[in-house]
Design a protein around this motif. Structure first.
Motif, PDB file in Angstrom:
ATOM      1  N   GLN A 138      -4.289   0.041  -0.796  1.00 49.02           N
ATOM      2  CA  GLN A 138      -3.409   0.727   0.116  1.00 49.02           C
ATOM      3  C   GLN A 138      -2.327   1.729  -0.197  1.00 49.02           C
ATOM      4  N   TYR A 139      -2.301   1.648  -1.458  1.00 51.82           N
ATOM      5  CA  TYR A 139      -1.081   2.443  -1.989  1.00 51.82           C
ATOM      6  C   TYR A 139      -1.417   4.019  -1.511  1.00 51.82           C
ATOM      7  N   LYS A 140      -2.648   4.389  -2.031  1.00 55.82           N
ATOM      8  CA  LYS A 140      -2.979   5.833  -1.351  1.00 55.82           C
ATOM      9  C   LYS A 140      -4.530   5.759  -1.354  1.00 55.82           C
ATOM     10  N   ASP A 141      -5.108   6.831  -0.799  1.00 53.04           N
ATOM     11  CA  ASP A 141      -6.374   6.926  -0.520  1.00 53.04           C
ATOM     12  C   ASP A 141      -6.998   7.203  -2.145  1.00 53.04           C
ATOM     13  N   THR A 147      -9.434   1.986  -5.573  1.00 50.05           N
ATOM     14  CA  THR A 147     -10.438   1.009  -5.272  1.00 50.05           C
ATOM     15  C   THR A 147     -10.129   0.142  -6.726  1.00 50.05           C
ATOM     16  N   GLU A 203      -3.419  -5.081  -1.607  1.00 48.63           N
ATOM     17  CA  GLU A 203      -2.377  -4.216  -1.555  1.00 48.63           C
ATOM     18  C   GLU A 203      -2.131  -2.863  -2.242  1.00 48.63           C
TER      19      GLU A 203
END
Length: 303
Positions: free
Chosen positions: A158-161, A164, A155
């Motif tokens: 997925q917070y922002k581009d 990693t 998750e």
């Protein structure tokens, strides 16, 4: 919420009479890592006493240093029962689908059976969100922890581009602390900038929520929650199951399922210690609840 286990009770009419001594010579309970071993053993002592009374054999608690110790104990037949996280159950199932069976799941005060991975930092760090964690040291508990690694690893990117889970990419370093308590202490002491742990997400932040690792840390006097701030919260995660080794005699499984199912009604203080805070006991659960976690672990970790 509570479902009676009439069939289970019918299978054993000698509950609490020690009628199992001829079938098993001892009963072994595994406790996942996440806090120091002595605290884990102390929290389970009441359950040890009840189990010894119910089964009539010596009951032992095993508190390995990491989650894998409990997983391997269940797989190898040296641990008979454990309260696993969903990812640890998935790991066990993926290695041997016939090793254990989920029987019960902890129930929160609102009747739900979910919890969250919670990202947190020190208030005086100035960190208030994952945006502020760029270049910082982020701590995760154990590779086999649902909230301490699996769910955040899915998750958080997925917070922002650009985010990693590789050290030096977005976060300055991504490191494993060894467990939930270690993560909490490391953040509190300023050894790492932020970390993740687990909580039911209910109740007050100042109390460490109603249950979970933060609540345990507050109860143990390890942290003052006013010094910490929440910086991220996962979607709801299904609470992990209480599992029993499938190879155990049927009447032993029935007795232990009944014991755990009624622990809250029998001794709410014991239930508080075993389930890491306020709860309403346990209710029946099946493998179906964890299919999504099994698939997520298979895709992310492979086993």
């Amino acid at each position: 919420m509570k479902q009676t286990l009439a069939l289970a009770l019918a299978a054993t009419t000698a509950f609490g009479t020690g009628a199992f001594a001829q079938e098993i010579t001892e009963f072994r309970i595994g406790v996942l890592g996440g806090e120091n071993a002595q605290d884990r053993i102390n929290n389970y002592q009441c359950l040890v006493d009840y189990t010894t009374e119910a089964l009539g054999v010596e009951t032992k608690v095993f508190a390995p240093a990491d989650y894998n110790g409990v997983i391997q104990g269940l797989l190898g037949g040296t641990i008979d029962m454990a309260w696993l996280g969903a990812s640890s159950y998935a790991a066990t199932f993926l290695q041997d689908p016939e090793a254990v069976e989920p029987v019960l799941v902890k129930v929160n005060l609102d009747g739900s059976i979910g919890y969250h991975s919670i990202g947190f930092a020190r208030v005086d760090s100035g960190i208030t969100s994952l945006d502020d964690m760029k270049g910082k040291v982020f701590g995760f508990g154990d590779p086999n922890s649902t909230s301490g690694y699996l769910v955040p690893s899915i998750e958080i990117p997925q917070y922002k581009d650009g985010i990693t889970m590789e050290s030096g990419a977005y976060f300055g370093e991504v490191k494993f602390t060894g467990g939930h308590e270690q993560t909490i202490v490391a953040v509190n002491n300023g050894d790492i900038d932020g970390g993740v742990t687990w909580a039911d997400g209910q109740g007050n932040w100042e109390d460490g929520y109603n249950s979970g690792a933060l609540r345990r840390a507050v109860d143990a006097g390890l942290v003052d929650m006013n010094n910490l701030v929440q910086i991220w919260k996962s979607d709801v995660i299904p609470e992990g199951p209480i599992v029993l080794r499938k190879a155990l005699p049927a009447d032993v499984k029935a007795t232990m399922t009944e014991l755990m199912d009624t622990l809250y009604e029998k001794d709410a203080e014991c239930s508080y210690g075993v389930f890491a805070g306020d709860n309403l006991g346990a209710q029946p659960v099946t493998h179906h609840t964890y299919i999504s976690i099994v698939e997520a672990r298979k895709a992310k970790i492979g086993g």
